[in-house]
Design an enzyme around this catalytic site. Structure first.
Site, PDB file in Angstrom:
ATOM      1  CD  GLU A  40     -13.557   0.462  13.666  1.00  0.00           C
ATOM      2  OE1 GLU A  40     -14.596  -0.230  13.715  1.00  0.00           O
ATOM      3  OE2 GLU A  40     -13.550   1.655  13.386  1.00  0.00           O
ATOM      4  N   GLY A  96     -18.875  -0.727  22.588  1.00  0.00           N
ATOM      5  CA  GLY A  96     -20.281  -1.143  22.545  1.00  0.00           C
ATOM      6  C   GLY A  96     -20.537  -2.330  21.638  1.00  0.00           C
ATOM      7  CB  ALA A  97     -21.749  -3.277  19.007  1.00  0.00           C
ATOM      8  CG  MET A  98     -16.221  -4.728  15.320  1.00  0.00           C
ATOM      9  SD  MET A  98     -15.702  -3.026  14.947  1.00  0.00           S
ATOM     10  CE  MET A  98     -15.427  -3.160  13.195  1.00  0.00           C
ATOM     11  CD  GLU A  99     -18.242  -0.947  12.226  1.00  0.00           C
ATOM     12  OE1 GLU A  99     -18.367  -1.032  13.459  1.00  0.00           O
ATOM     13  OE2 GLU A  99     -17.540  -0.076  11.665  1.00  0.00           O
ATOM     14  CG  ASN A 100     -16.588  -7.638  13.144  1.00  0.00           C
ATOM     15  OD1 ASN A 100     -15.636  -6.890  13.118  1.00  0.00           O
ATOM     16  ND2 ASN A 100     -17.096  -8.110  14.276  1.00  0.00           N
ATOM     17  CG  HIS A 141     -24.004   2.831  15.333  1.00  0.00           C
ATOM     18  ND1 HIS A 141     -23.850   4.200  15.268  1.00  0.00           N
ATOM     19  CD2 HIS A 141     -22.768   2.311  15.135  1.00  0.00           C
ATOM     20  CE1 HIS A 141     -22.587   4.484  15.034  1.00  0.00           C
ATOM     21  NE2 HIS A 141     -21.895   3.350  14.957  1.00  0.00           N
ATOM     22  CD  GLU A 142     -22.082  -1.361  15.878  1.00  0.00           C
ATOM     23  OE1 GLU A 142     -21.276  -1.358  14.930  1.00  0.00           O
ATOM     24  OE2 GLU A 142     -21.985  -0.551  16.842  1.00  0.00           O
TER      25      GLU A 142
HETATM   26  N1  HT7 Z   1     -16.774   0.749  14.736  1.00  0.00           N
HETATM   27  C1  HT7 Z   1     -16.766   0.200  16.047  1.00  0.00           C
HETATM   28  C2  HT7 Z   1     -15.593   0.673  16.772  1.00  0.00           C
HETATM   29  C3  HT7 Z   1     -15.074  -0.271  17.800  1.00  0.00           C
HETATM   30  C4  HT7 Z   1     -13.809  -0.236  18.318  1.00  0.00           C
HETATM   31  C5  HT7 Z   1     -12.772   0.616  18.085  1.00  0.00           C
HETATM   32  C6  HT7 Z   1     -11.584   0.432  18.797  1.00  0.00           C
HETATM   33  C7  HT7 Z   1     -11.487  -0.595  19.721  1.00  0.00           C
HETATM   34  C8  HT7 Z   1     -12.546  -1.432  19.954  1.00  0.00           C
HETATM   35  C9  HT7 Z   1     -13.714  -1.242  19.247  1.00  0.00           C
HETATM   36  N2  HT7 Z   1     -14.880  -1.909  19.282  1.00  0.00           N
HETATM   37  C10 HT7 Z   1     -15.702  -1.314  18.379  1.00  0.00           C
HETATM   38  C11 HT7 Z   1     -17.996   0.500  16.830  1.00  0.00           C
HETATM   39  C12 HT7 Z   1     -18.930   1.416  16.164  1.00  0.00           C
HETATM   40  O1  HT7 Z   1     -18.755   2.617  16.178  1.00  0.00           O
HETATM   41  O2  HT7 Z   1     -19.868   0.979  15.566  1.00  0.00           O
HETATM   42 ZN    ZN Z   2     -19.986   3.025  14.506  1.00  0.00          ZN
END
Ligand code: HT7
Ligand code: ZN
Length: 873
Positions: free
Chosen positions: A122, A262-266, A298-299
């Site tokens: 993302e 912070g984190a990523m919801e893959n 959140h994730e």
């Molecule tokens: N949805 C995620 C967004 C995010 C992101 C965006 C751009 C570059 C790096 C990134 N890492 C995570 C995080 C969230 O809102 O849950």
């Molecule tokens: Zn988010």
């Protein structure tokens, strides 16, 4: 680069039903074979060419339905691969590319973090992995084969279910993952590494057992328990509150040290900044623990609000982010304290989003255009977006909101949709008219609501006159009135009065939500015998600036008597703001500073009554921060605000030293607990130490040093260290050295050590920051370290804004250096210079000069270029 506009959206020319990816993984070279099962989108033009996105790829092969294409049968132009002639209906496109994860310092796409390979897709990172229609409205089923050296990468993860594992016999092995849910490519992820596992499970309400797997660096397994427990709570909460169940048998979370956000919801493979996974009492503060609970939730909540129903295009980002922030705020409120959660959320909103809304980056929660989408992961899209969802909840009520959510999922599960689809579901489920409310999606800026009231003793009536006004923002000179829910109560001598509005037969409760929809509106309350005091915007019912003619005595009364906890706190903050702004004026006029007696009495009363609710007292006693104070001034008086705030903290610490010390004795705890009550007591006790450090530094030195030495948890130890930093460099020096020695092997704690020094109010702090950049503890490629040291310095009001402009020049140097390695992080740092017009002429000229210097760099990234252009417009 040209701006991309929301109004130019067109549906994708081709859809992908299924994609098979094969990764031959290596740090310096990874080959990716992609097979895309494509077909023309009936909703798009019939003879459009096939255009795929790709960035920094070495293209090795392109084949159509099994036949290799020659170089003249496709075009690679910049970041696009175009095929003009493809079969009329369904076909298969195969590509093989190579990329270099080790060289990827931008941390988008496939990159290396601490020896492991991981991805961040993302918003537009997937195009750095392979050729693909990299847009969220193309949803496909993914099957992924990962092949890698077994010793180096024993763990191979991707989305969905593990369906095959093979030892290839040559020291290599492979794993095949299949995700049954169609998803946009921004939710794709892979991880390959040598990782330790912490496992738990969750049984869904329909009885399915889900394996919860937390993957961390070896040796950190003792720090994943809180994150695991938080995930289990979040899964249960989403079932109870929204009826939403998890949909696969496995949920993986991987903690990485190098991560931009912070984190990523893959889907089923969340990748987390390790700071939002790892915690134990010795290394993590209470704030860290709460942050982990909230980000883990959140994730997880994104699985429905973001993954099952995703965004049609990136202009709709708030569709998933605003809604998911609202959901995580509600979850944290239910897990901890609703009142404290609300005031913390509002404090953050005012300190960041209100500032953004009143500057060159002001944009609606659904922006109309962007140059670089990474610049729009903003507090407006996230935090104000959550406030907009909260207002819908307030306006239509909790039951209708839940029905609206059910309808939203019933209509849109498996689809990529728009904010409009969400609002329409809420409208249809509630039968309310949200047409005017939709302006919150299209208009930027923080509305100012002005309240005046008049009590007619004879008619026993109170007329409340509300008006609204929103200042122009870039590109939006004229604003239409918003639909603003204003929650109101009337505080009488014996508490809240029952509320009967003109035209009603009977009183209905003691808090009413008024619909402010016009520029000016009167609301008449009947049966008001006494001159009651309106308590306005209870619970902060709308993200607006309130202008109400409260006297200081009124504020003191609300502080003491308002039944609404948020307004009790807010009245105290408003009182403190007024007192500090008076001190700023005195400072500017060269008058001696003096402690306001009424304020001191009100503050002392909160302190004396702390026992009823220590957590709330801690919040009520804390003083407003630099950004909130600056926002109240025509021109931000840096020196005045710093001098006034320090003076007030010192005066209160000195005058109330005895009760502060007593409170510390009473609240001393023998054990450690992570309950809201224990966190509240620690917060108050540590707040007391900070006031004492300001008020009587010499006497507090021993106390702080003792707490530093004997602390059994990071909250207490770090506060003691900060108190020593307040007392001075001499007092802090040995403790800083001891702290580093104690924690040098704990990356996350070392970041705290960097941050605390960067924020020190010491005249030589910039030199110290420069020295720290050379310290082995610093790594200019790790965002957490940059945020701690460079971001920490940007948050140092006195010395970042040093009158000679040295702080700004330093920041511009950092931005220029980072621009070539990590544009996303560079762009975040550049924002510290954006609001130059708000400062005095000398500082303005320094900041503008640095922005121009950054803007002149040849080949500047689009991330930074957009920020600089907006700042200088
Ligand atoms: N949805 C995620 C967004 C995010 C992101 C965006 C751009 C570059 C790096 C990134 N890492 C995570 C995080 C969230 O809102 O849950
Ligand atoms: Zn988010």
């Amino acid at each position: 680069p040209a701006a991309i506009r929301r109004c130019d959206y067109t549906p994708p020319a081709f859809l992908v039903d299924q994609v098979e990816l094969g990764f031959d993984l290596g740090e310096a070279r990874t080959e990716v074979r992609a097979v895309l099962h494509l077909r023309r989108n009936p909703a798009a033009g019939a003879d459009l060419p096939l255009v795929l996105n790709g960035q920094s790829l070495e293209t090795l092969r392109v084949a159509l339905d099994g036949r290799d294409l020659t170089a003249d049968e496709y075009r690679v132009e910049g970041e696009r691969l175009t095929l003009d002639n493809v079969p009329a209906d369904a076909f298969m496109l195969e590509t093989t590319v190579a990329n270099d994860p080790a060289a990827n310092s931008a941390l988008e796409g496939l990159y290396v973090s601490g020896g492991m390979l991981c991805t961040q897709c993302e918003a537009e990172g997937f195009r750095r992995i392979t050729w693909y229609p990299d847009r969220p409205d193309v949803m496909a089923r993914f099957r992924v084969r990962l092949t890698a050296d077994r010793a180096r990468y024993p763990v191979l993860l991707s989305n969905g279910n593990l369906i095959e594992e093979t030892d290839l016999g040559d020291g290599r092995h492979s794993a095949v993952w299949d995700d049954p849910f169609p998803k946009p490519c921004y939710l794709f992820a892979l991880v390959a590494g040598d990782l330790g596992l912490v496992e738990g499970d969750f049984v869904t309400r329909s009885g399915r057992r889900v394996a919860l797997k937390f993957w961390v660096e070896h040796g950190n397994q003792d720090q994943a328990g809180h994150a695991l427990a938080s995930l289990q709570k979040a899964m249960a909460w989403d079932e109870q509150v929204f009826g939403l169940e998890y949909d696969l048998d496995i949920y993986n979370v991987v903690a990485v040290s190098h991560f931009n956000m912070g984190a990523m919801e893959n889907k089923s493979l969340n990748v987390f900044n390790s700071k939002f996974v790892l915690a134990k009492r010795e290394t993590a503060t209470d704030f860290d623990f709460l942050g982990i609970e909230s980000v883990i939730a959140h994730e997880y909540f994104h699985n429905w609000t973001g993954n099952r129903v995703t965004c049609r295009d990136w202009f709709q980002l708030t569709l998933k982010e605003g809604l998911t922030v609202f959901r995580d705020q509600e979850f944290s409120a239910d897990m901890n304290s609703r009142g404290l959660q609300r005031l913390g959320d509002v404090r953050n909103l005012r300190a960041a989003q209100f500032i953004e809304d009143n500057g060159p980056m002001a944009h609606p929660i659904r922006p109309e255009s962007y140059v670089e989408i990474n610049n729009f992961y903003t507090s407006t899209v996230y935090q104000k977006g959550a406030e907009v969802i909260r207002m819908i909840h307030t306006l239509i009520g909790a039951d209708a909101f839940r029905k609206g959510m059910d309808l939203y999922f019933a209509r849109h599960d498996g689809h990529a949709v728009t904010c409009e689809d969400f609002v329409a579901a809420m409208e249809d489920a509630s039968d309310d008219d949200l047409s005017q409310f939709r302006r919150w999606y299209s208009q930027a800026g923080t509305p100012r609501v002005t309240a005046r009231w008049d009590h007619d003793q004879t008619a026993r009536r109170l007329t409340l006159s509300l008006s609204q006004d929103t200042r122009p923002t870039p590109g939006q000179p004229e604003k239409q009135p918003f639909h603003i829910p204003v929650a109101v109560g009337l505080v009488g001598a014996d508490g809240d009065l029952p509320l009967r509005l003109e035209g009603e037969n009977a009183a209905q409760g003691t808090t009413r939500v008024l619909n402010l929809t016009l520029p000016e509106q009167d609301f008449v309350f009947e049966d008001v015998a006494e001159a009651a005091l309106p308590s306005l915007l209870r619970g902060f019912s709308a993200p607006v600036i309130l202008d109400a003619p409260y006297s200081r005595a009124d504020l003191a009364r609300l502080m003491a008597d308002d039944s609404d906890a948020f307004n009790r706190w807010d009245a105290g903050q408003e009182l403190a703001i007024r007192v500090i702004l008076d001190l700023v004026a005195d400072h500017a006029a060269g008058r001696p500073l003096a402690l306001d007696e009424d304020f001191a009495v009100a503050w002392g009363k909160v302190l004396a009554d702390y026992a009823a609710d220590p957590a709330f007292a801690a919040e009520a006693l804390s003083l407003p921060g630099f950004s909130v104070l600056g926002e109240r001034m025509e021109t931000i008086d840096v020196d005045g605000i710093c001098a006034a705030t320090k003076f007030l903290a010192a005066s209160l610490g000195k005058r109330f030293a005895a009760p502060l010390l007593r409170l510390r004795e009473v609240l001393a705890e023998s054990g450690y607990a992570l309950t809201p009550e224990a966190i509240g007591r620690r917060r108050l006790r540590n707040g007391a130490l900070t006031f004492l450090a300001h008020g009587q530094p010499a006497d507090t030195r021993v106390l702080a040093a003792e707490q530093f030495r004997t602390a059994t948890n990071m909250t207490d130890q770090l506060t003691a260290l900060s108190a020593l930093v307040v007392i001075g460099a001499d007092a802090a020096g040995p403790a800083l050295a001891a702290f580093y020695e104690q924690w040098k092997d704990e990356r996350l704690v070392v970041n705290k050590w960097l941050g605390i020094q960067a924020m020190a109010d010491w005249p030589d702090v910039l030199d110290r920051v420069k020295v720290l950049m050379e310290h082995p503890a610093f790594d200019g490629r790790e965002p957490n370290k940059i945020y701690a040291l460079i971001g920490g310095f940007a948050a140092n009001p006195q010395w970042f804004h040093a009158a000679d402009g040295a702080g700004y020049a330093f920041m511009a140097d950092r931005v220029l250096a980072l621009d070539s390695t990590n544009p996303q992080v560079a762009s975040r740092m550049a924002r510290s210079l954006m609001r130059w017009k708000r400062f005095d002429p000398a500082r303005q000229s320094h900041m503008r000069g640095q922005l121009e210097r950054i803007g002149a760099k040849p080949g500047l990234s689009s991330d930074v270029a957009e920020i600089v252009a907006k700042a200088l417009a």
